[in-house]
Design a protein around this motif. Structure first.
Motif: not given
Length: 377
Positions: A118, A120, A123-126, A152, A154, A156
């Motif tokens: 993973s 990043s 912001e909050r996106i993986e 998380s 995020a 994903r």
């Protein structure tokens, strides 16, 4: 959050049935598609473009193709292109992604997903990447990339490449991607979207609506069901929207024609005339039936003209069974005399002797006589 899911660009691809200037046009269309994808990302307000494997046809493509591909991606600098190595362009010792040409010409908006796991990307996106490190992996790379994910908040997105176990007839292939495991992780909200490459047809897999093959942005063969698309993905907690956008400009068509009369040849001629954008259309024709020598001569003339118009025109040999039956009217119409008449009689006798190579060659010769004499319709 929006992004574009695409795969299987296979830049640098060649096709044996394309000759003359058709191959450069085919190659150029694939590069043009890269620019259209970038432009679509800008129009849709997408945060990035995710290319899930087989960006390049191989690790040994022509240098010019690579440089032009990078330039096409650089033409929309506000869009980041994430490139995942696949089975055609794995991240092995000879990887194109490690070449001097790639390194020196790579624009700032191009990133290679060269490690499993993973990362990043906003912001909050993986992105959870599963790159191919060799042409023949011995494990499920996608499952491995998800194995050590920490909890998380995020969103994903998995970037994977390869065949799903639910589709492959080779159950012993250790590299198959396990669909049920992906669906379990989606149900547990560990993953929110699985972007796959390898299958060239746009396909929704499983039952969650969150596992997709984007398909190839330009068609590559006749067996593809719905190629020529990219997917615009709109993703937020608890909600997803997947929209296919057509970017392809080429078409592969198979056509089966049953021929027994002039009317049947008329129908084939009408179908061929109806094809749009012939210079970007590739046709494989199956001809089945019985026709006269004069009709065969007319058919040959029609197919010769279409060969000049279409990007490629191939006989579908495994599905072709066309028999030419010499008819008395065929020979009377020729009005030949002397040596030419003797040759005609010899060809007629040979053509009636069966279905061996000599008979087939004689029937071809009779059709050619019709064309040369100007009696073919």
């Amino acid at each position: 959050m929006k992004f574009i899911h695409t795969a299987d660009w296979q830049l640098g691809m060649t096709r044996h049935f394309l000759s003359g200037e058709a191959q450069p046009r085919f190659s150029g269309a694939r590069l043009d598609a890269v620019r259209r994808i970038g432009e679509l990302a800008v129009e849709e307000g997408c945060e990035f473009v995710l290319v899930c494997g087989d960006v390049f046809e191989s690790n040994q493509i022509d240098r010019q193709v690579l440089v032009r591909a990078l330039d096409a991606m650089a033409s929309t600098p506000q869009v980041t292109f994430y490139l995942l190595p696949g089975n055609h362009d794995p991240l092995d010792a000879a990887s194109i992604y490690r070449s001097n040409t790639f390194t020196l010409n790579k624009p700032d908006n191009v990133a290679v997903l060269d490690e499993s796991g993973s990362i990043s990307v906003a912001e909050r996106i993986e992105l959870v990447a599963a790159p191919w490190m060799s042409k023949r992996p011995l494990r499920d790379l996608v499952d491995e990339s998800c194995a050590n994910l920490e909890p998380s908040s995020a969103l994903r997105i998995v970037a994977g490449h390869g065949a799903l176990d639910s589709r492959s007839p080779d159950a012993d292939n250790p590299a198959l991607i396990t669909l049920a495991r992906l669906e379990e992780r989606i149900e547990a909200e560990e993953l929110h979207y699985v972007a796959l490459g390898d299958r060239h047809s746009t396909t929704n897999e499983g039952t969650s609506g969150r596992v997709w093959y984007s398909g190839a942005p330009e068609p590559t063969d006749y067996d593809e069901i719905d190629p020529g698309n990219v997917l615009v993905i709109e993703l937020e907690p608890g909600k997803i929207e997947v929209r296919a956008h057509r970017v392809g400009t080429w078409t592969f068509k198979r056509h089966e024609s049953h021929l027994a009369s002039d009317a049947d040849i008329d129908a084939l001629e009408d179908w061929l005339a109806s094809l749009a954008d012939k210079e970007r259309t590739i046709v494989k024709l199956s001809a089945i039936g019985q026709i006269s020598v004069a009709q065969r001569a007319r058919l040959d003339r029609l197919l010769e003209m279409q060969t000049d118009l279409l990007a490629a025109f191939e006989p579908w040999e495994r599905r072709t069974d066309l028999v030419v039956i010499p008819d008395d009217a065929d020979f009377e119409a020729l009005g030949l005399s002397g040596f030419a008449h003797e040759a005609l009689c010899d060809l007629r006798d040979a053509a009636s002797s069966g279905d061996d190579q000599e008979a087939l060659a004689a029937r071809d010769g009779l059709a050619l006589l019709h064309r040369l004499s100007g009696t073919a319709q």
